[in-house]
Design a protein around this motif. Sequence first.
Motif, short mmCIF file in Angstrom:
data_model
loop_
_atom_site.label_atom_id
_atom_site.label_comp_id
_atom_site.label_asym_id
_atom_site.label_seq_id
_atom_site.Cartn_x
_atom_site.Cartn_y
_atom_site.Cartn_z
N ASP A 162 0.85 -1.19 0.00
CA ASP A 162 0.00 0.00 0.00
C ASP A 162 0.88 1.24 0.00
OD1 ASP A 162 -2.43 1.31 -0.12
OD2 ASP A 162 -2.63 1.46 2.05
N ILE A 163 1.83 1.27 -0.94
CA ILE A 163 2.74 2.41 -1.09
C ILE A 163 1.94 3.62 -1.58
CG2 ILE A 163 4.77 3.29 -2.29
CD1 ILE A 163 5.62 0.33 -2.66
N GLN A 164 2.12 4.74 -0.92
CA GLN A 164 1.41 5.95 -1.32
C GLN A 164 2.35 7.13 -1.54
OE1 GLN A 164 -2.06 6.71 1.15
NE2 GLN A 164 -2.46 4.53 1.37
N GLU A 165 3.65 6.86 -1.50
CA GLU A 165 4.64 7.91 -1.73
C GLU A 165 5.77 7.36 -2.60
OE1 GLU A 165 3.83 10.78 -0.81
OE2 GLU A 165 2.54 10.56 0.95
N TYR A 166 6.41 8.25 -3.35
CA TYR A 166 7.52 7.81 -4.19
C TYR A 166 8.59 8.90 -4.27
CZ TYR A 166 6.40 10.96 -8.05
OH TYR A 166 6.22 12.09 -8.81
N VAL A 167 9.79 8.50 -4.66
CA VAL A 167 10.90 9.41 -4.94
C VAL A 167 11.53 8.95 -6.24
CG1 VAL A 167 13.14 10.30 -4.20
CG2 VAL A 167 11.36 9.87 -2.50
#
Length: 372
Positions: A162-167
């Motif tokens: 449930d990844i909701q952020e990225y770089v």
Amino acid sequence: MANKKSGRSKNMTGKNTAKKWRRRILLVCLEFLVLAGILSWLWINAKMDKIETDKTFQAEEVKNEELTKETRDVLGEYSTIALFGLDTREGNPSSWGNSDVIMVARIDKETKEVRLVSVYRDTYLKMTDLDNIGAYSKANAAYAVGGPKQAVRMLNTNLDLDIQEYVTFDFAAVAEAIDVLGGVEIPVTEEEAGHLNNYCVETSKLTGKSYKELPGEGIYNLNGVQAVSYGRIRYTVGDDFKRTERQRLVVYKMVEKALKADLSTINKLIDVVFPKIETSLDKTELAVMAMDAFNYKMGDNKGFPFDFQNEVVDIAYQKEDSDCIVPLDLAENVKQLHDFLYGTTSYTVTNSVQSISDEIMNRTGVTGDGSE
């Protein structure tokens, strides 16, 4: 009696004066701390302004609705962020290209331990893009076709996350960071040295930075161009498996050195690297992470899938069949992933992941035990 009263009066006056001075000193200290806090916050905010924040990325659009409440509770004890390294040639992290680097970073909110998982770029997975929800292709194609939104959705859907952020970063950002840190010490084999020197030619052109050829096997303090080129090597025994291992080693060495760096180096690191990064994290989230940065510690790291087989299969977005990494099988690999990242030893995959796992076996003809 008068003398005694006079003495007591002087003592009381002295005590009152001392109390007043203590209060003043305490007040000055508190004012100083408040001022220092405000200045620190202003400094951090000014630095965060250097990062390009993706305001079009909405967490709701990548949220994994199929996860159970129990799984969400476990994942909630950690921060999980997707890291994408692009092979774009424009030096612009906003450009869409194949993601040469796909990593999942898991941060334990309590212990601050960071674990990394590299998803092999050639892993055969469901793409989950809106235009073609039945498309199966290499994992690195997701970013090129649908940008960070599709790349994150691809990870969530295939891996029960449930990844909701990225770089997102590119070659130039990594090279700049390593040079500011004064290089990273890496053991290089004779075979790797030859390939590293070859990759340095293109990496140098892309970054505009110089390098020196390595004479052969040894332990070297690699500069930015050399370290990036080391992480790009894939033509040795182990192929992409070994390549992602090299990438994780470079990241580990960078973090290890950054945690020991002085404030001046950190300040320079932020100034030169942040403008080359794009992220969905807002300034407040970045500031909170920055305040905790020196408490982080690097934990174990692995590659995904854990068990796989190379197979030439038909893939979306390409006219010809291509050599892919086929999980053996996806459902079992996802169970191992949740054990490694979150300590869930008896994880049960969602119906969606089980369905994708079955479809991969159906399309490739490769079963969970590696037979066809």
